[in-house]
Design an enzyme around this catalytic site. Structure first.
Site, PDB file in Angstrom:
ATOM      1  N   ASN A  14    -119.596  67.977  14.669  1.00 24.06           N
ATOM      2  CA  ASN A  14    -120.830  67.932  13.890  1.00 24.06           C
ATOM      3  C   ASN A  14    -120.854  66.610  13.128  1.00 24.06           C
ATOM      4  O   ASN A  14    -120.097  66.430  12.178  1.00 24.06           O
ATOM      5  CB  ASN A  14    -120.831  69.140  12.929  1.00 24.06           C
ATOM      6  CG  ASN A  14    -121.966  69.094  11.927  1.00 24.06           C
ATOM      7  OD1 ASN A  14    -122.881  68.285  12.032  1.00 24.06           O
ATOM      8  ND2 ASN A  14    -121.902  69.972  10.933  1.00 24.06           N
ATOM      9  N   LYS A  16    -123.123  65.525  11.264  1.00 26.53           N
ATOM     10  CA  LYS A  16    -123.881  65.636  10.011  1.00 26.53           C
ATOM     11  C   LYS A  16    -124.846  64.445   9.884  1.00 26.53           C
ATOM     12  O   LYS A  16    -125.357  63.974  10.896  1.00 26.53           O
ATOM     13  CB  LYS A  16    -122.922  65.747   8.828  1.00 26.53           C
ATOM     14  CG  LYS A  16    -121.885  66.863   9.059  1.00 26.53           C
ATOM     15  CD  LYS A  16    -121.095  67.218   7.854  1.00 26.53           C
ATOM     16  CE  LYS A  16    -120.129  68.353   8.198  1.00 26.53           C
ATOM     17  NZ  LYS A  16    -119.359  68.819   7.066  1.00 26.53           N
ATOM     18  N   HIS A 102    -125.290  76.369   8.835  1.00 23.98           N
ATOM     19  CA  HIS A 102    -124.160  75.617   8.268  1.00 23.98           C
ATOM     20  C   HIS A 102    -124.218  75.738   6.740  1.00 23.98           C
ATOM     21  O   HIS A 102    -125.298  75.771   6.157  1.00 23.98           O
ATOM     22  CB  HIS A 102    -124.240  74.147   8.700  1.00 23.98           C
ATOM     23  CG  HIS A 102    -123.000  73.383   8.343  1.00 23.98           C
ATOM     24  ND1 HIS A 102    -122.767  72.920   7.071  1.00 23.98           N
ATOM     25  CD2 HIS A 102    -121.906  73.051   9.078  1.00 23.98           C
ATOM     26  CE1 HIS A 102    -121.577  72.316   7.043  1.00 23.98           C
ATOM     27  NE2 HIS A 102    -121.041  72.387   8.252  1.00 23.98           N
ATOM     28  N   GLU A 104    -123.866  73.692   4.483  1.00 26.26           N
ATOM     29  CA  GLU A 104    -124.639  72.634   3.813  1.00 26.26           C
ATOM     30  C   GLU A 104    -126.131  72.930   3.878  1.00 26.26           C
ATOM     31  O   GLU A 104    -126.880  72.598   2.963  1.00 26.26           O
ATOM     32  CB  GLU A 104    -124.280  71.281   4.448  1.00 26.26           C
ATOM     33  CG  GLU A 104    -122.877  70.837   4.019  1.00 26.26           C
ATOM     34  CD  GLU A 104    -122.142  69.969   5.011  1.00 26.26           C
ATOM     35  OE1 GLU A 104    -122.773  69.396   5.916  1.00 26.26           O
ATOM     36  OE2 GLU A 104    -120.902  69.860   4.882  1.00 26.26           O
ATOM     37  N   GLU A 172    -116.286  78.944   8.699  1.00 23.93           N
ATOM     38  CA  GLU A 172    -115.992  77.721   7.962  1.00 23.93           C
ATOM     39  C   GLU A 172    -115.929  78.020   6.471  1.00 23.93           C
ATOM     40  O   GLU A 172    -116.976  78.132   5.810  1.00 23.93           O
ATOM     41  CB  GLU A 172    -117.086  76.680   8.200  1.00 23.93           C
ATOM     42  CG  GLU A 172    -117.280  76.291   9.655  1.00 23.93           C
ATOM     43  CD  GLU A 172    -117.943  74.935   9.778  1.00 23.93           C
ATOM     44  OE1 GLU A 172    -117.293  74.025  10.305  1.00 23.93           O
ATOM     45  OE2 GLU A 172    -119.085  74.786   9.331  1.00 23.93           O
ATOM     46  N   GLY A 178    -114.633  69.226   4.520  1.00 24.12           N
ATOM     47  CA  GLY A 178    -114.606  67.859   4.006  1.00 24.12           C
ATOM     48  C   GLY A 178    -113.640  67.641   2.861  1.00 24.12           C
ATOM     49  O   GLY A 178    -113.688  66.611   2.190  1.00 24.12           O
ATOM     50  N   SER A 217    -111.986  70.865   7.764  1.00 27.23           N
ATOM     51  CA  SER A 217    -110.842  69.943   7.720  1.00 27.23           C
ATOM     52  C   SER A 217    -109.905  70.054   8.914  1.00 27.23           C
ATOM     53  O   SER A 217    -108.693  69.893   8.782  1.00 27.23           O
ATOM     54  CB  SER A 217    -110.072  70.116   6.400  1.00 27.23           C
ATOM     55  OG  SER A 217    -110.891  69.744   5.303  1.00 27.23           O
TER      56      SER A 217
HETATM   57  P1  PGA Z   1    -115.050  68.815   8.196  1.00 31.55           P
HETATM   58  O1  PGA Z   1    -116.447  69.556   8.384  1.00 31.55           O
HETATM   59  O2  PGA Z   1    -114.334  68.888   9.522  1.00 31.55           O
HETATM   60  O3  PGA Z   1    -115.416  67.398   7.827  1.00 31.55           O
HETATM   61  O4  PGA Z   1    -114.304  69.523   7.124  1.00 31.55           O
HETATM   62  C1  PGA Z   1    -116.528  70.738   9.127  1.00 31.55           C
HETATM   63  C2  PGA Z   1    -117.947  71.220   9.214  1.00 31.55           C
HETATM   64  O5  PGA Z   1    -118.676  71.156   8.210  1.00 31.55           O
HETATM   65  O6  PGA Z   1    -118.384  71.676  10.272  1.00 31.55           O
END
Ligand code: PGA
Length: 255
Positions: A14, A16, A102, A104, A172, A178, A217
């Site tokens: 992803n 983003k 997601h 976010e 997640e 992140g 992560s």
């Molecule tokens: P990350 O994000 O691997 O940067 O922690 C995962 C995600 O939001 O899908």
């Protein structure tokens, strides 16, 4: 360890809100390396770039093992929704999947379970696979509510029409996204077992075959351990999907 009967894993990246056209070079690198069956032969591989790059990436990836997905879609097929993108548009641009729900999107855009469910239904309508995300916040984990939150989100976000072909679940933990933090293997196993149980209870055999990804992560150094947990059928990767070498290091967990 993953059982022999486990579904074919999926490693999805992803991007983003990252990536100008120049980043498509990383997707090209990935595509070329995936042509070697020793590299990606044991899992499916997908990148979900920003909407501006979906068409170009899908065109470049056509005929290769690299699949392309969107990061979000609107529930409706068309209409007066400035700035939004329909699942049909993603499909038209060459995507075969879309991420919905997601954390976010849930946090930044107030996407509650009912909205996520409507978006997953839109994905089915357009012929896209929906990658439906769920996960608890740090406070919810501290309060011992992880399993209740995750199974509640699943119940509300997954459509009745979900199958192992049209739906992938991504667990997640919000606090792991992140941050460089990851749950323990035991914690991942506990949540994935609960997700599997909920899927089987609701969908029977279809729920047994549905892939459940871990996200948060994931990087080359921890991928093998996380991907070997029972009921973990792949990864949803943010930061480490932006560089082909890092992403290939994660895909390598299935070599
Ligand atoms: P990350 O994000 O691997 O940067 O922690 C995962 C995600 O939001 O899908």
């Amino acid at each position: 360890m993953t059982k022999i009967s486990a579904p074919r894993p999926l490693v999805a990246g992803n991007w983003k809100m990252n990536g100008l056209a120049s980043l498509l070079a990383e997707a090209d690198k990935l595509k070329q390396r995936l042509a070697d069956p020793a590299v990606g032969g044991k899992c499916e591989v997908m990148l979900c770039p920003p909407a501006t790059l979906v068409g170009a990436m899908a065109k470049a990836a056509a005929g290769s093992a690299l699949m392309v997905g969107g990061q979000d879609c609107h529930a409706k097929a068309s209409g007066a929704h400035t700035g939004d993108i329909a699942a049909e548009m993603l499909r038209d641009a060459g995507a075969s999947a879309v991420i919905v729900g997601h954390s976010e999107r849930r946090a930044d855009h107030g996407e509650i379970d009912a909205i996520v469910r409507a978006k997953a239904e839109a994905a089915y309508r357009a012929g896209l696979m929906a990658i439906v995300c769920v996960g608890e916040t740090a406070d919810e984990r501290k309060a011992g509510k992880t399993l209740a939150v995750v199974t509640g989100q699943l119940a509300g976000s997954l459509p009745d029409a979900a199958t192992d072909a049209n739906t992938v679940v991504a667990y997640e933990p919000v606090w792991a996204i992140g941050t460089g933090l990851t749950p323990t293997v035991a914690d991942v196993a506990e949540v994935h077992a609960a997700v599997r149980a909920a899927l089987v209870k609701r969908y029977g055999d279809r729920g047994q075959g549905m892939r459940v990804l871990y996200g948060g992560s994931v990087k080359p150094s921890n991928a093998r351990e996380l991907m070997s947990v029972e009921n973990v059928n792949g990864a949803l990767v943010g930061g480490a999907s932006l560089k082909a070498e890092d992403f290939l290091g994660i895909i390598g967990a299935y070599a």
